[in-house]
Design a protein around this motif. Structure first.
Motif, short mmCIF file in Angstrom:
data_model
loop_
_atom_site.label_atom_id
_atom_site.label_comp_id
_atom_site.label_asym_id
_atom_site.label_seq_id
_atom_site.Cartn_x
_atom_site.Cartn_y
_atom_site.Cartn_z
N GLU A 86 31.90 23.22 35.03
CA GLU A 86 30.52 23.32 35.49
C GLU A 86 29.67 24.12 34.50
OE1 GLU A 86 33.10 24.40 37.39
OE2 GLU A 86 33.26 22.87 38.93
N GLY A 87 30.28 25.14 33.88
CA GLY A 87 29.57 25.94 32.88
C GLY A 87 29.16 25.11 31.67
N VAL A 88 30.04 24.24 31.22
CA VAL A 88 29.72 23.37 30.09
C VAL A 88 28.57 22.44 30.46
CG1 VAL A 88 30.58 21.47 28.65
CG2 VAL A 88 32.00 23.49 29.03
N ASP A 89 28.61 21.89 31.68
CA ASP A 89 27.52 21.03 32.14
C ASP A 89 26.19 21.79 32.16
OD1 ASP A 89 29.28 18.92 32.43
OD2 ASP A 89 29.49 19.18 34.61
N GLU A 90 26.22 23.02 32.63
CA GLU A 90 25.00 23.83 32.70
C GLU A 90 24.48 24.16 31.30
OE1 GLU A 90 21.81 25.63 34.41
OE2 GLU A 90 23.34 24.44 35.42
N ILE A 91 25.37 24.45 30.37
CA ILE A 91 24.97 24.72 28.99
C ILE A 91 24.34 23.48 28.38
CG2 ILE A 91 25.81 25.22 26.66
CD1 ILE A 91 27.92 27.07 28.05
N GLU A 92 24.95 22.32 28.60
CA GLU A 92 24.39 21.07 28.06
C GLU A 92 23.01 20.80 28.64
OE1 GLU A 92 27.29 18.02 28.76
OE2 GLU A 92 28.58 18.73 27.14
#
Length: 89
Positions: free
Chosen positions: A18-24
């Motif tokens: 979820e963190g990677v999605d939020e960063i993207e």
């Protein structure tokens, strides 16, 4: 609260995927985004900046630079050359 601080707080609560999605999502909305060595630099439209590093094993660290302090940082380090053009007047 600055956008960089909001992103940092969100990342604290999310898992790795979820963190990677939020960063993207944040980088797609950013004024400027760059990867320098192993750090992602995200400048938001309010002038605040996140510097995000992957520490391995699903752990990331994020530093927040407020809009008020970004000019102090840019005197020594210029990752956002296209955003802050030199004024030759």
């Amino acid at each position: 609260m600055s956008k960089a601080m909001q992103l940092s707080k969100k990342l604290e609560q999310l898992g790795p995927a979820e963190g990677v999605d939020e960063i993207e999502r944040s980088t797609s909305e950013a004024v400027y985004f760059d990867v320098i060595d192993d750090a992602m630099c995200v400048m938001h439209d309010d002038g605040s900046v996140n510097i995000i590093e992957n520490m391995g094993h699903g752990v990331i660290t994020t530093e927040v630079i407020s809009a008020a302090n970004i000019l102090k940082v840019l005197k020594h380090y210029r990752p956002f050359k296209e955003v802050f053009k030199k004024n030759d007047h």
